[in-house]
Write a protein that holds these residues in place. Structure first.
Motif, PDB file in Angstrom:
ATOM      1  N   ALA A 158       2.646  29.025  19.188  1.00 50.64           N
ATOM      2  CA  ALA A 158       2.881  28.201  20.386  1.00 50.64           C
ATOM      3  C   ALA A 158       1.849  27.076  20.527  1.00 50.64           C
ATOM      4  O   ALA A 158       2.028  26.148  21.319  1.00 50.64           O
ATOM      5  CB  ALA A 158       2.859  29.077  21.637  1.00 50.64           C
ATOM      6  N   ALA A 159       0.756  27.111  19.747  1.00 46.74           N
ATOM      7  CA  ALA A 159      -0.311  26.111  19.888  1.00 46.74           C
ATOM      8  C   ALA A 159       0.156  24.742  19.393  1.00 46.74           C
ATOM      9  O   ALA A 159       0.795  24.646  18.340  1.00 46.74           O
ATOM     10  CB  ALA A 159      -1.549  26.561  19.116  1.00 46.74           C
ATOM     11  N   LYS A 160      -0.169  23.703  20.165  1.00 50.18           N
ATOM     12  CA  LYS A 160       0.198  22.335  19.763  1.00 50.18           C
ATOM     13  C   LYS A 160      -1.005  21.400  19.722  1.00 50.18           C
ATOM     14  O   LYS A 160      -0.947  20.334  19.125  1.00 50.18           O
ATOM     15  CB  LYS A 160       1.219  21.767  20.751  1.00 50.18           C
ATOM     16  N   TYR A 161      -2.072  21.764  20.421  1.00 58.76           N
ATOM     17  CA  TYR A 161      -3.262  20.905  20.519  1.00 58.76           C
ATOM     18  C   TYR A 161      -4.527  21.739  20.369  1.00 58.76           C
ATOM     19  O   TYR A 161      -4.503  22.955  20.572  1.00 58.76           O
ATOM     20  CB  TYR A 161      -3.318  20.209  21.887  1.00 58.76           C
ATOM     21  N   VAL A 162      -5.622  21.028  20.052  1.00 62.45           N
ATOM     22  CA  VAL A 162      -6.924  21.681  19.993  1.00 62.45           C
ATOM     23  C   VAL A 162      -7.872  20.921  20.917  1.00 62.45           C
ATOM     24  O   VAL A 162      -7.999  19.692  20.807  1.00 62.45           O
ATOM     25  CB  VAL A 162      -7.501  21.679  18.559  1.00 62.45           C
ATOM     26  N   ALA A 163      -8.502  21.643  21.845  1.00 63.83           N
ATOM     27  CA  ALA A 163      -9.474  21.039  22.766  1.00 63.83           C
ATOM     28  C   ALA A 163     -10.882  21.434  22.347  1.00 63.83           C
ATOM     29  O   ALA A 163     -11.108  22.563  21.891  1.00 63.83           O
ATOM     30  CB  ALA A 163      -9.196  21.516  24.190  1.00 63.83           C
ATOM     31  N   PHE A 164     -11.814  20.485  22.488  1.00 64.17           N
ATOM     32  CA  PHE A 164     -13.210  20.718  22.092  1.00 64.17           C
ATOM     33  C   PHE A 164     -14.126  20.419  23.275  1.00 64.17           C
ATOM     34  O   PHE A 164     -13.846  19.523  24.076  1.00 64.17           O
ATOM     35  CB  PHE A 164     -13.618  19.781  20.952  1.00 64.17           C
ATOM     36  N   GLU A 165     -15.232  21.149  23.332  1.00 66.04           N
ATOM     37  CA  GLU A 165     -16.195  20.936  24.416  1.00 66.04           C
ATOM     38  C   GLU A 165     -17.614  20.944  23.855  1.00 66.04           C
ATOM     39  O   GLU A 165     -17.955  21.771  23.004  1.00 66.04           O
ATOM     40  CB  GLU A 165     -16.024  22.079  25.428  1.00 66.04           C
ATOM     41  N   THR A 166     -18.444  20.024  24.363  1.00 70.28           N
ATOM     42  CA  THR A 166     -19.867  19.940  23.966  1.00 70.28           C
ATOM     43  C   THR A 166     -20.701  20.808  24.888  1.00 70.28           C
ATOM     44  O   THR A 166     -20.348  21.037  26.051  1.00 70.28           O
ATOM     45  CB  THR A 166     -20.345  18.471  24.077  1.00 70.28           C
ATOM     46  N   LEU A 167     -21.821  21.266  24.378  1.00 69.31           N
ATOM     47  CA  LEU A 167     -22.829  21.963  25.185  1.00 69.31           C
ATOM     48  C   LEU A 167     -23.130  21.164  26.462  1.00 69.31           C
ATOM     49  O   LEU A 167     -23.214  19.938  26.419  1.00 69.31           O
ATOM     50  CB  LEU A 167     -24.116  22.079  24.352  1.00 69.31           C
ATOM     51  N   TYR A 168     -23.274  21.873  27.584  1.00 75.75           N
ATOM     52  CA  TYR A 168     -23.735  21.230  28.819  1.00 75.75           C
ATOM     53  C   TYR A 168     -24.944  22.019  29.304  1.00 75.75           C
ATOM     54  O   TYR A 168     -24.800  23.150  29.780  1.00 75.75           O
ATOM     55  CB  TYR A 168     -22.628  21.239  29.876  1.00 75.75           C
ATOM     56  N   ARG A 169     -26.139  21.460  29.130  1.00 73.25           N
ATOM     57  CA  ARG A 169     -27.363  22.163  29.495  1.00 73.25           C
ATOM     58  C   ARG A 169     -28.329  21.154  30.110  1.00 73.25           C
ATOM     59  O   ARG A 169     -29.169  20.568  29.420  1.00 73.25           O
ATOM     60  CB  ARG A 169     -27.948  22.827  28.247  1.00 73.25           C
ATOM     61  N   PRO A 170     -28.178  20.944  31.447  1.00 74.35           N
ATOM     62  CA  PRO A 170     -28.927  19.880  32.118  1.00 74.35           C
ATOM     63  C   PRO A 170     -30.439  19.933  31.878  1.00 74.35           C
ATOM     64  O   PRO A 170     -31.080  18.883  31.755  1.00 74.35           O
ATOM     65  CB  PRO A 170     -28.619  20.104  33.599  1.00 74.35           C
ATOM     66  N   GLU A 171     -30.997  21.148  31.775  1.00 76.19           N
ATOM     67  CA  GLU A 171     -32.458  21.218  31.613  1.00 76.19           C
ATOM     68  C   GLU A 171     -32.921  20.669  30.261  1.00 76.19           C
ATOM     69  O   GLU A 171     -34.093  20.355  30.088  1.00 76.19           O
ATOM     70  CB  GLU A 171     -32.968  22.646  31.864  1.00 76.19           C
ATOM     71  N   GLU A 172     -32.000  20.531  29.317  1.00 81.58           N
ATOM     72  CA  GLU A 172     -32.383  19.984  28.009  1.00 81.58           C
ATOM     73  C   GLU A 172     -31.735  18.620  27.741  1.00 81.58           C
ATOM     74  O   GLU A 172     -31.946  18.037  26.678  1.00 81.58           O
ATOM     75  CB  GLU A 172     -31.961  20.961  26.891  1.00 81.58           C
ATOM     76  N   MET A 173     -30.932  18.158  28.714  1.00 80.01           N
ATOM     77  CA  MET A 173     -30.157  16.937  28.479  1.00 80.01           C
ATOM     78  C   MET A 173     -30.382  15.941  29.622  1.00 80.01           C
ATOM     79  O   MET A 173     -29.653  15.945  30.617  1.00 80.01           O
ATOM     80  CB  MET A 173     -28.663  17.282  28.381  1.00 80.01           C
TER      81      MET A 173
END
Ligand code: MTE
Length: 301
Positions: free
Chosen positions: A146-161
């Motif tokens: 059933a999969a049609k797309y792939v979603a990606f997410e980057t690290l979210y770490r405010p204390e280091e970014m």
């Protein structure tokens, strides 16, 4: 040939940059290399791609989580902790879970891919990535039909970014591909450059590379990969939908609303470098154009 893939590794593939360039100079003659330099670094006369220097690739970056200046990522990204690192693979997969980076690496085959890299801002480089095919990682997790797309997410770490204090984008940085794009053998997860681990500013420990699309699709420091049946939101499309589409295939015939995409400036090209023509799908049309058969590329930009 514009790139190498699935090729047998040769000695050159694991040669450090300095030795590689020296050997090229010896083989091709110093004059040949000089001419290639004048004509715009990267377009060698034999049609072979000459990679940018380690210095170019690792000090001129876009990684807005660490600031919006080209020199900010190399200055600030050192604070990002990349070990331990896990990638959550979830959604429409048979084996969802949190995969440790080391476990992933022990199951993947890393190879070198020398790819053109074209940013939507009209600069470009040639980068000798090390990485593995995204399709191998997706196969490890087992993609449901059933999969049609792939979603990606980057690290979210405010204390280091430090950059995420500013609402330049809606954090975390997210990207997406159609499943057939994600499974294409040119699409890789990069883990190194010039045979060395990926530096933080380039998206350590692993980042997507889709060479026929504008650079912003190549999302850095990936912590989540989700298989879905609906087109996922993408950071730049959310921030300026008229300027950045979901597909974002490199296309010299479709201008950005605020500038031309017909030519590009090669980073590190030197004082005499002229802008070079941008190639359809960044030079990979022969391999990927069939993914878009029947689609209006100006509409689906
Ligand atoms: N990924 C994240 N998480 N954050 C970013 O700001 N910038 C994108 C892309 N991936 C970006 C990102 C853009 S605009 C480009 S051109 C490339 O990363 C730059 O990659 P490089 O710095 O390795 O050349």
């Amino acid at each position: 040939m514009a790139y190498r893939w699935k090729s047998n590794l040769t000695e050159r593939d694991v040669t450090p940059q300095s030795v590689y360039l020296n050997r090229r100079a010896l083989l091709g003659g110093v004059a040949g290399l000089g001419l290639a330099g004048l004509a715009g670094q990267g377009r060698a006369q034999d049609g072979e791609l000459v990679p940018n220097s380690w210095e170019d690739i690792t000090t001129y970056n876009n990684f807005y989580e660490f600031g919006t200046g080209k020199g900010d990522p190399v200055k600030n990204a050192g604070q990002m902790t990349t070990s331990p690192w896990t990638v959550t693979i979830d959604g429409l997969v048979d084996r969802p879970g949190d995969y440790a980076f080391e476990d992933i690496m022990s199951r993947m085959t890393v190879e070198e891919r020398i790819y053109r890299f074209r940013c939507v801002e009209a600069w470009s480089m040639v980068i000798p990535w090390n990485g593995f095919e995204l399709s191998d990682l997706l196969e490890m997790a087992g993609v449901k039909s059933a999969a049609k797309y792939v979603a990606f997410e980057t690290l979210y770490r405010p204390e280091e970014m430090p950059g995420v204090r500013f609402p330049v984008l809606d954090w975390p940085y997210v990207e997406g591909l159609r499943l057939d794009e994600a499974l294409h053998p040119l699409t890789i997860m990069a883990t190194g450059i010039y045979g060395r681990d990926l530096p933080n500013q380039n998206g350590a420990p692993l980042r997507l590379v889709v060479p026929w699309k504008y650079g912003f699709k190549s999302i850095k420091s990936v912590v989540r990969i989700t298989l879905t049946d609906t087109q996922p939101p993408t950071s730049w499309n959310k921030s300026a939908p008229r300027e950045y589409g979901f597909y974002s295939n490199v296309n010299p015939e479709v201008d950005h609303p605020r500038w031309s995409q017909a030519t590009e400036r090669r980073v590190g090209g030197g004082l005499f470098a002229r802008n070079e023509p941008t190639l359809m799908m960044n030079g990979y049309a022969e391999e990927v154009a069939s993914l878009y058969t029947g689609m209006d590329l100006a509409e689906n930009f």
